[in-house]
Design an enzyme around this catalytic site. Sequence first.
Site, PDB file in Angstrom:
ATOM      1  N   PHE A 243     -13.906   3.242   3.681  1.00 50.33           N
ATOM      2  CA  PHE A 243     -12.943   2.480   3.055  1.00 50.33           C
ATOM      3  C   PHE A 243     -12.287   3.239   2.080  1.00 50.33           C
ATOM      4  O   PHE A 243     -12.906   3.482   1.130  1.00 50.33           O
ATOM      5  CB  PHE A 243     -13.434   0.982   2.476  1.00 50.33           C
ATOM      6  CG  PHE A 243     -12.406   0.114   2.664  1.00 50.33           C
ATOM      7  CD1 PHE A 243     -11.813  -0.679   3.709  1.00 50.33           C
ATOM      8  CD2 PHE A 243     -11.693  -0.068   1.362  1.00 50.33           C
ATOM      9  CE1 PHE A 243     -10.799  -1.541   3.615  1.00 50.33           C
ATOM     10  CE2 PHE A 243     -10.537  -0.980   1.150  1.00 50.33           C
ATOM     11  CZ  PHE A 243     -10.130  -1.706   2.306  1.00 50.33           C
TER      12      PHE A 243
ATOM     13  N   GLU B 227       4.044   4.014   5.784  1.00 51.80           N
ATOM     14  CA  GLU B 227       2.920   3.222   5.957  1.00 51.80           C
ATOM     15  C   GLU B 227       1.807   4.027   5.124  1.00 51.80           C
ATOM     16  O   GLU B 227       1.759   5.190   5.006  1.00 51.80           O
ATOM     17  CB  GLU B 227       2.307   2.947   7.463  1.00 51.80           C
ATOM     18  CG  GLU B 227       1.286   2.098   7.614  1.00 51.80           C
ATOM     19  CD  GLU B 227       1.167   0.771   7.034  1.00 51.80           C
ATOM     20  OE1 GLU B 227       1.471   0.568   5.624  1.00 51.80           O
ATOM     21  OE2 GLU B 227       0.648  -0.086   7.606  1.00 51.80           O
ATOM     22  N   ASP B 228       0.829   3.236   4.606  1.00 49.78           N
ATOM     23  CA  ASP B 228      -0.197   4.020   3.663  1.00 49.78           C
ATOM     24  C   ASP B 228      -1.307   4.473   4.670  1.00 49.78           C
ATOM     25  O   ASP B 228      -1.740   5.530   4.541  1.00 49.78           O
ATOM     26  CB  ASP B 228      -0.793   3.013   2.778  1.00 49.78           C
ATOM     27  CG  ASP B 228      -1.180   1.669   3.326  1.00 49.78           C
ATOM     28  OD1 ASP B 228      -1.097   1.195   4.535  1.00 49.78           O
ATOM     29  OD2 ASP B 228      -1.975   0.850   2.537  1.00 49.78           O
TER      30      ASP B 228
ATOM     31  N   ASP C 107      -5.714  -0.159  -1.727  1.00 49.25           N
ATOM     32  CA  ASP C 107      -6.322  -1.289  -2.395  1.00 49.25           C
ATOM     33  C   ASP C 107      -7.598  -1.734  -1.769  1.00 49.25           C
ATOM     34  O   ASP C 107      -7.720  -1.729  -0.682  1.00 49.25           O
ATOM     35  CB  ASP C 107      -5.334  -2.443  -2.914  1.00 49.25           C
ATOM     36  CG  ASP C 107      -5.359  -3.499  -1.402  1.00 49.25           C
ATOM     37  OD1 ASP C 107      -4.837  -2.824  -0.492  1.00 49.25           O
ATOM     38  OD2 ASP C 107      -5.986  -4.564  -1.511  1.00 49.25           O
TER      39      ASP C 107
ATOM     40  N   ARG D 128      -5.358   0.635  -6.602  1.00 49.12           N
ATOM     41  CA  ARG D 128      -4.046   1.275  -6.207  1.00 49.12           C
ATOM     42  C   ARG D 128      -3.597   2.339  -7.302  1.00 49.12           C
ATOM     43  O   ARG D 128      -2.897   3.211  -6.722  1.00 49.12           O
ATOM     44  CB  ARG D 128      -2.805   0.219  -6.091  1.00 49.12           C
ATOM     45  CG  ARG D 128      -3.130  -0.947  -5.080  1.00 49.12           C
ATOM     46  CD  ARG D 128      -1.681  -1.594  -4.773  1.00 49.12           C
ATOM     47  NE  ARG D 128      -1.950  -2.914  -4.169  1.00 49.12           N
ATOM     48  CZ  ARG D 128      -2.178  -2.889  -2.609  1.00 49.12           C
ATOM     49  NH1 ARG D 128      -1.999  -2.095  -1.853  1.00 49.12           N
ATOM     50  NH2 ARG D 128      -2.169  -4.248  -2.272  1.00 49.12           N
TER      51      ARG D 128
ATOM     52  N   GLY E 113       0.846  -1.340   0.031  1.00 51.76           N
ATOM     53  CA  GLY E 113      -0.068   0.062  -0.187  1.00 51.76           C
ATOM     54  C   GLY E 113       0.825   1.289   0.041  1.00 51.76           C
ATOM     55  O   GLY E 113       0.177   2.302  -0.296  1.00 51.76           O
TER      56      GLY E 113
ATOM     57  N   ASP F 227      -4.990   2.528  10.977  1.00 54.33           N
ATOM     58  CA  ASP F 227      -6.521   2.097  11.086  1.00 54.33           C
ATOM     59  C   ASP F 227      -6.514   1.703  12.623  1.00 54.33           C
ATOM     60  O   ASP F 227      -6.538   2.591  13.534  1.00 54.33           O
ATOM     61  CB  ASP F 227      -6.848   1.186  10.179  1.00 54.33           C
ATOM     62  CG  ASP F 227      -8.441   0.784  10.337  1.00 54.33           C
ATOM     63  OD1 ASP F 227      -9.115   1.565  11.018  1.00 54.33           O
ATOM     64  OD2 ASP F 227      -8.870  -0.135   9.763  1.00 54.33           O
TER      65      ASP F 227
ATOM     66  N   LYS G  62      -6.675   7.299  10.103  1.00 52.47           N
ATOM     67  CA  LYS G  62      -7.984   7.239  10.244  1.00 52.47           C
ATOM     68  C   LYS G  62      -8.721   7.714  11.456  1.00 52.47           C
ATOM     69  O   LYS G  62      -8.258   7.514  12.517  1.00 52.47           O
ATOM     70  CB  LYS G  62      -8.538   5.620   9.904  1.00 52.47           C
ATOM     71  CG  LYS G  62      -9.438   5.280   8.779  1.00 52.47           C
ATOM     72  CD  LYS G  62      -9.796   3.793   8.735  1.00 52.47           C
ATOM     73  CE  LYS G  62     -10.080   3.510   7.203  1.00 52.47           C
ATOM     74  NZ  LYS G  62     -10.591   2.109   7.101  1.00 52.47           N
TER      75      LYS G  62
END
Length: 187
Positions: free
Chosen positions: A160, A107-108, A167, A173, A52, A111, A139
């Site tokens: 989401f 990191e993407d 993704d 992506r 990600g 969460d 998030k």
Amino acid sequence: MPSPLHQDIDRIVYSETQIDARVRELGAQITADHASAVAAGQPLVLVCILRGSIMFMADLARAIDLPLEMDFMSVSSYGDEAKSSGNIRIRSDLSSRIKGCHVILVEDILDTGLTLASLRKELGARDPASIEIATLLRKDVSREIPVDCKYVGFECPDEFIVGYGLDYAQRYRNLPDICVLKPEIYT
Ligand code: IMP
Ligand code: MG
């Protein structure tokens, strides 16, 4: 009519232009924070958490005006589902040792915090000079495990998210923007 790539998208949360500007700011901040360590000969290593973070890593690395190394790691978290499986496993480890290095985990999205909390612990045990986290998105959720991220791109809603590396079931992506996926796609 929306293109086949965009038809499952509910809306854009952060555009390509906004991402570009914010990533440059983060790069400048990381450059300022690490300039003296790098000048003293301590290596700076960006660790891309696959898959990600690839877009973010590629852009962030070019926004940092310092010599650095790039390494890659793959951990399993969500599988192909939109819900956390609740544990992580290292699928593919770093290529190089990080002892004595200043490490930034790239990191993407943060969460639950499970992935980053486990990874920081795992890599922290390898004796780096320092270890920080750069996450593109954080998030807006209450987290069981609080995770301290020094570099945060954007706060994002508890929906989401796909695009710019993120993704759903390995798709989306390559969307250039950060988008919210239509809930009917994953429910
Ligand atoms: P955490 O361990 O719950 O913080 O989850 C982090 C990982 O879950 C991220 O690296 C993503 O791969 C994935 N993830 C969490 N939320 C989303 C989302 O909204 N879209 C896509 N992937 C997500
Ligand atoms: Mg991920």
